[in-house]
Design an enzyme around this catalytic site. Sequence first.
Site, mmCIF file in Angstrom:
data_model
loop_
_atom_site.group_PDB
_atom_site.id
_atom_site.type_symbol
_atom_site.label_atom_id
_atom_site.label_comp_id
_atom_site.label_asym_id
_atom_site.label_seq_id
_atom_site.Cartn_x
_atom_site.Cartn_y
_atom_site.Cartn_z
ATOM 1 N N LYS B 26 0.826 -1.199 0.000
ATOM 2 C CA LYS B 26 0.000 0.000 0.000
ATOM 3 C C LYS B 26 0.868 1.261 0.000
ATOM 4 O O LYS B 26 0.666 2.165 -0.813
ATOM 5 C CB LYS B 26 -0.919 -0.016 1.240
ATOM 6 N N ARG B 96 -3.197 2.965 8.857
ATOM 7 C CA ARG B 96 -3.513 1.645 8.305
ATOM 8 C C ARG B 96 -2.255 0.812 8.159
ATOM 9 O O ARG B 96 -1.192 1.339 7.838
ATOM 10 C CB ARG B 96 -4.095 1.767 6.896
ATOM 11 N N GLY B 105 -8.318 -7.459 5.742
ATOM 12 C CA GLY B 105 -9.140 -7.577 6.939
ATOM 13 C C GLY B 105 -8.447 -8.211 8.128
ATOM 14 O O GLY B 105 -9.039 -8.382 9.184
ATOM 15 N N MET B 107 -5.677 -7.181 9.737
ATOM 16 C CA MET B 107 -5.006 -6.328 10.707
ATOM 17 C C MET B 107 -5.828 -5.073 10.993
ATOM 18 O O MET B 107 -6.842 -4.808 10.370
ATOM 19 C CB MET B 107 -3.610 -5.986 10.210
ATOM 20 N N ARG B 354 -3.475 -1.646 -6.052
ATOM 21 C CA ARG B 354 -2.612 -2.823 -5.934
ATOM 22 C C ARG B 354 -3.018 -3.785 -7.038
ATOM 23 O O ARG B 354 -4.125 -3.668 -7.595
ATOM 24 C CB ARG B 354 -2.759 -3.481 -4.573
ATOM 25 N N HIS B 470 -15.800 -9.838 2.542
ATOM 26 C CA HIS B 470 -14.779 -10.701 3.138
ATOM 27 C C HIS B 470 -14.847 -12.109 2.573
ATOM 28 O O HIS B 470 -13.848 -12.686 2.133
ATOM 29 C CB HIS B 470 -14.975 -10.726 4.661
ATOM 30 N N SER B 779 17.246 -39.928 -7.775
ATOM 31 C CA SER B 779 16.023 -39.174 -7.570
ATOM 32 C C SER B 779 15.946 -38.847 -6.085
ATOM 33 O O SER B 779 16.026 -39.739 -5.243
ATOM 34 C CB SER B 779 14.826 -40.017 -8.006
ATOM 35 N N CYS B 846 11.437 -36.719 -6.530
ATOM 36 C CA CYS B 846 10.146 -37.391 -6.596
ATOM 37 C C CYS B 846 9.386 -37.309 -5.280
ATOM 38 O O CYS B 846 8.447 -38.032 -5.072
ATOM 39 C CB CYS B 846 10.312 -38.843 -7.025
ATOM 40 N N TYR B 866 14.818 -33.082 -13.705
ATOM 41 C CA TYR B 866 13.361 -33.176 -13.725
ATOM 42 C C TYR B 866 12.799 -33.153 -12.315
ATOM 43 O O TYR B 866 13.522 -33.338 -11.324
ATOM 44 C CB TYR B 866 12.903 -34.450 -14.453
#
Lengths: 890, 890
Positions: B26, B96, B105, B107, B354, B470, B779, B846, B866
């Site tokens: 913010k 704020r 919501g 804080m 934002r 909310h 792996s 894995c 991978y």
Amino acid sequence: MTKWVYGFGGGTADGSASMKNLLGGKGANLAEMCSLGLPVPSGFTLSTEVCTNYLDNQKSWPDGLQNQLAKALQVLEQQSGKSFGDAANPLLVSVRSGGRASMPGMMDTVLNLGLNLETVEGLAKLSGDRRFAFDSYRRFIQMYSDVVLGMDHDLFEEILDEHKDVQGFATEADTELAADDWEQITKLYLALVEDELGHEFPDDPVDQLWGAIGAVFDSWMNDRAKVYRDLHDIPQSWGTAVNVQAMVFGNMGETSATGVAFTRNPSTGENLYYGEFLINAQGEDVVAGIRTPQALTERAKEEIGDTEPSMEAAMPKVFAELTEVFKQLETHYMDMQDIEFTVERDQLWVLQTRSGKRTAKAALKIAVDMVAEGLINESEAILRVEPSSLDQLLHPMLADGHNCPIICTGLPASPGAATGKVVFSSEEAVIMASRGEDVILVRIETSPDDIHGMHAAKGIVTARGGMTSHAAVVARGMGRPCVAGAGELRIDYSKGSFMVAGQTVHKNDVITIDGAKGHIFSGTATMVQPELTGDFGVLMSWADKVRRMKVRTNAETPADVKTACDFGAEGIGLCRTEHMFFEESRIAAVREMILAKDKAGRIAALDRILPMQRDDFVEIFQIMRERPCTIRLLDPPLHEFLPHSERDVTQVSQATGIAISELMSRAEGLAEANPMLGHRGCRLGISYPEIYQMQARAIFEAQGKVKQQTGIMADVEIMIPLAATARELEILQDKIRQISEQVTGHQGFAPEYQYGAMIELPRAALCAAELSEFASFFSFGTNDLTQTALGLSRDDATSFLGDYICQGVFEKDPFVSLDQSGVGQLLEIATKRSRLARPDIKLGVCGEHGGDPASIHFFEGLGLDYISCSPFRVPIAKLAAAQAVLLREK
Amino acid sequence: MTKWVYGFGGGTADGSASMKNLLGGKGANLAEMCSLGLPVPSGFTLSTEVCTNYLDNQKSWPDGLQNQLAKALQVLEQQSGKSFGDAANPLLVSVRSGGRASMPGMMDTVLNLGLNLETVEGLAKLSGDRRFAFDSYRRFIQMYSDVVLGMDHDLFEEILDEHKDVQGFATEADTELAADDWEQITKLYLALVEDELGHEFPDDPVDQLWGAIGAVFDSWMNDRAKVYRDLHDIPQSWGTAVNVQAMVFGNMGETSATGVAFTRNPSTGENLYYGEFLINAQGEDVVAGIRTPQALTERAKEEIGDTEPSMEAAMPKVFAELTEVFKQLETHYMDMQDIEFTVERDQLWVLQTRSGKRTAKAALKIAVDMVAEGLINESEAILRVEPSSLDQLLHPMLADGHNCPIICTGLPASPGAATGKVVFSSEEAVIMASRGEDVILVRIETSPDDIHGMHAAKGIVTARGGMTSHAAVVARGMGRPCVAGAGELRIDYSKGSFMVAGQTVHKNDVITIDGAKGHIFSGTATMVQPELTGDFGVLMSWADKVRRMKVRTNAETPADVKTACDFGAEGIGLCRTEHMFFEESRIAAVREMILAKDKAGRIAALDRILPMQRDDFVEIFQIMRERPCTIRLLDPPLHEFLPHSERDVTQVSQATGIAISELMSRAEGLAEANPMLGHRGCRLGISYPEIYQMQARAIFEAQGKVKQQTGIMADVEIMIPLAATARELEILQDKIRQISEQVTGHQGFAPEYQYGAMIELPRAALCAAELSEFASFFSFGTNDLTQTALGLSRDDATSFLGDYICQGVFEKDPFVSLDQSGVGQLLEIATKRSRLARPDIKLGVCGEHGGDPASIHFFEGLGLDYISCSPFRVPIAKLAAAQAVLLREK
């Protein structure tokens, strides 16, 4: 081309004593003795590399070996003036194993190799003794068939017995058999081999030789050799060398003899020749303990009350030559020597020399004496004593004036005292020992098959065999008390009893033996702690001078703490506070704490535990005075404290007023799938900070109390178990600091303590730098670190660990000797990183490995500040730590 | 001196959008908007460093902060032309929170700060609206008392209700209260505070300000903020910034308004303005969902069938200004924006912008659209979609033509469909979900206290609140389907039911919701798999172009393998062969194998398992064709296969003919103290090579069969589990090679396979160089590696892991997201060492972590070949792997 074969003979040799790893102890020393000009029969050695190469390659011979062996054989024939297969002047050889470390009796040997139906006649002519020649031949056939051809030894014995029977000889009377008897038996033997195997007994001495060499290498992998290696920490990868050597004969009549000698007494360490010999015998007869041999010196003869003449008296000239050899060898090697010799018609031959095995007591005395004699220096002396062997000296001995009646006396074959139930077989010994019972193994004589039973037994008794018999040598090596050659015993295996002096002792009857004196007593005798002075004290003081690492102990009961201090512990490295919780008088409060439904209930129970825990620490601090005490806060999962048996559950239910069903369900709730990796260690401290806070309070208040009583501020180190992260240490540091501040307020002065962590998780080791921000010391808990790094539960590994060691996955049990290449890396990483982050951090080890010499060498290499071990291992650790310094300097 | 305070206003700012970590989202965006020349009320930001410093230092302010704040306040007074405490022209501010990540919501906030009995009069004069001034004042007192002074909100409500009662107003009718009413109530409020706290309500605006700043920082540590952080993987260490900003008022009459807008539809991604506003209201009124707001545009109004005028119609001039702001911000930030604005007497003020939260579907569409619009490039688009959010798209949606009757329709607040039993409280939702039941949470409206229940529920329904209420915001964030503002529902919590259209639905009745359309159905509706084409397909094709790591799947049933292939799996990374053993039809043979008394019995049972196991592999190879298949040989401890329930034991006893008592004792014998660290993995293979040999034979024969059928040679990788040492791999390599040779003999051509190991023990990772001698691939089994490295049993950790995350020991559950600083080191060491020893070694992962985006970034950093994850996570892993490449390039 790799050199596989090393010759020796005629005053020169390819090898030397320094080449033990390659040539084995026997081969290296034969080469060395040749170079020294001692009378050694010529021969050659196949190196240990041949063995490993052969075993790694499906038993095929390495390139070049056959050529090299042929050449070595030529040289041998030149030097001996005899030839393989020469009917007129046959060369006979022995084929023996010889590894880097001695493994007495564990591997195979072939003697008299080179005999066949032609050469036996040559031997008969040359020796002028046809009986001797055929006796030698039949011995060769029997030994070769057993060792190389894999035939059952008994088949040959049956033929011999039948022959005796038919000819009307008594069964024992080998000496009554004449040349013709042996010749006939020889032929029956040869026929037997052909019958059994479908092919002739090998005739060509070169074929015989290759067969024998292969068999000796194969015997490196036989079961008893493996067991021996496991027990003695000898790596399988070493392999053995093979020595091929011209035969000399101690059985060529009354001017021939064979013997074994130590240059000092291997049992007591006294500087007196010690040994045995047999006239007209082959060497194996002495070692095997079948005939009871005669003493070497007149003095020894008198001491043991022998009636046969000593060698000193019977063969004075050869004996004088022999003592010259003793002096030369001991001066050369600067150590007590174990020598095998043969006299062939008044000519002395030295067949082997090696550093003599000895008891711990003897090792100490010889080392200390040799420093006094100027033979070696203090550092050498320190290195001469095997740390683990000290164990023999650190356990109870028979008390003077105990009242047990003596049954009989045999030879004092291995010192120390032991009490146990009589058993007559190794199997029984193993079974009963596994049930936790102390047993004494009583045998007519022992063989390599008894290794397991001897290890399981607390002590060993044999009726036959001398001080160098199998039983005596092995028992000394294992540190088991042993009475050997107790000839009065009449053992009846089938009845499970022995008779002596009109008295019968049955299986399971309790006897006590004193291996230092050779006495056997009935019943349980009082034991006393040996004095740790004399040679022991001298050597330890030398060790203390060179030692760098401190040695602490793992102990928590005042008795153990006291014992450890007597043994020279320089601090407590691990005080396991939970052990204090198990005492009958406190377990109820502990259980109440665990079963509490909320924090208030837990605190109420903890308040009851606090004064008891505080008293524990007061006692410990009073003993330890200024020495550091590392106190580990509660570690095990809580359910370990809960009652499990029905009786216990009922008792707890009555004591606490908690219903049995609730108790059971609570215990079930606390049960874990993998408690080792569960809610334990500092995880408990984080979940229930009040527990650790109670313990911290007990420590601080005890410190304050002792300070007020004695003026001494105990050197306290509070250790957090099972930390994985820096944050855990940070959280608990705060909690403990709160208590320290409260106690400061109450007592008017601040507790003094260091705060540190036990490093027993791989993550903690890897993140040691981060953890060190909140710890002024680390102690490696190598037991749990081994469990986690290897993913190996100590409790569950027994089912396959044996297999794993057999198949070479682990060289040694990783819970006994640190897995240096795996777990060791974690210690190395943690040491480096924590020192970089916090140069003044104190580092120690408190796992079982802290008392293991091999691991201690590794810890010295890391530069740790201290090691900690069980009280009885403190002197072992101190000596090993000193040796580690010396070996690193080398 | 550290700069703690960053000003913004008057067209300039100390900060910028790039300083999000320091100023919070913010604060950074307020600064950026100021610099862009947008109408932003002036103010200043206290950085996140103030927060962490404050919380780390027992809530004391860092040096220099007070001076810096005083200066910033001066500047603010200059820019606004108002002064703190100035009765004539008072400065009022909002305080704020604003962290790096949005936590809607969660804080605390304080508005109208600066009011007292003097300044309220000034505000009344300036605004010409005494009622507004006193209403603002009483709101401030109430909010400040709650947030800063810790008083109960209800005490104030009681006073208000009593006043209404006494004056004869209806309870709901706040708007009917006049200035005098509010003034009286204000005084009662002030008296209440003094009564309750024993001191006056703070009068001095500067005191008020410090109090409010502290309270906002404190709220970073409140419970609901912690829960939110846990759920959203936001580290506690980030802290929050605090923004102090001049107040503007949307409640200054009919020309004032307040609203929230998205520059595109956050639910569908359509490029249409989307939002809500309320005339004559403060911003919190919209977000809190207390009044149902009006649509922003005419088009939206029509779509939802609203009757109130849209902003486009009601305030055309301001709306035009607003759309200009939308365009400017979206072009500047190159992303869809979520904007808060206020209109104070026709003057537009932008209070926040934002990046807008969006559904996965919207994220995909916006990203793909913006590439088409030329706003961003493909790489940017790839980074715009949160991989985990794809999960929403990969699960079933309602099938067209399902027959469930519709109950009613609310707002389509979060897409996706869900079926479950109705519950009316978050507690019930958590309890029933923990029993494995699917539930739909039905609430009048939700509050931050419902976070847990919303997470536990499969879907959420609210009767009140709009698309930015909310419930809607949180549900979209969690990926839960949500129907919001279903105003027809009449919920009766006490009866546990709701009425709608004359129908009553009770607790535990099953309903189905479609969050994409806002429909609620009774009963269970048919679901279908969504098509993985359209925007999804486009984005995935872009991701595939940049992705470096291959993505495989963990699967062993043909159905799972097929699903994974549909999702784009490029191979099987982990085929757990033991899962194949549990099938009803084979478990009997498996049990017989385990219970066999000897090797012969075991082999007989294995012979029965072989054809079944071979058929499994045939099916898998047929699906996978040329794609690689890593097959892990048997891993779990054998006792896992044994029957445990009485019924099972009886069945097995009948099937095998083994007595029940013997079965029980065998199971007992196989039980282990710590099975995780016990006789499992390759340890079984070493103890019972015939098991692994049967499995190898099944694999090879299946490969041969498929080759003969299709001409394709399956790409087989045989993986050994739980190896700790190179020797284990060596031993088993031999055993498997034997089978390969036998199969070659039978089938006439050689099996082709790679041989490798699962690295799941710290020792194996440390000794990876040695192990790689016998492995062409590794792996990483990060599940077990986490268990061993941390000494943490996954099964047992649940009892304390919550505590551990709360107290910051672990930032995230280490079994969900890799412990990079601990376990990660082992992967790093193993990767480096094995590549050095064997440069061509193939490396993969894995464990569960293979599907976790944060962990995938780490694996990309290591350069692994991978990753492998469960079938449904394959697209997530592919996108995360592409993002990892792009982020590393940045």
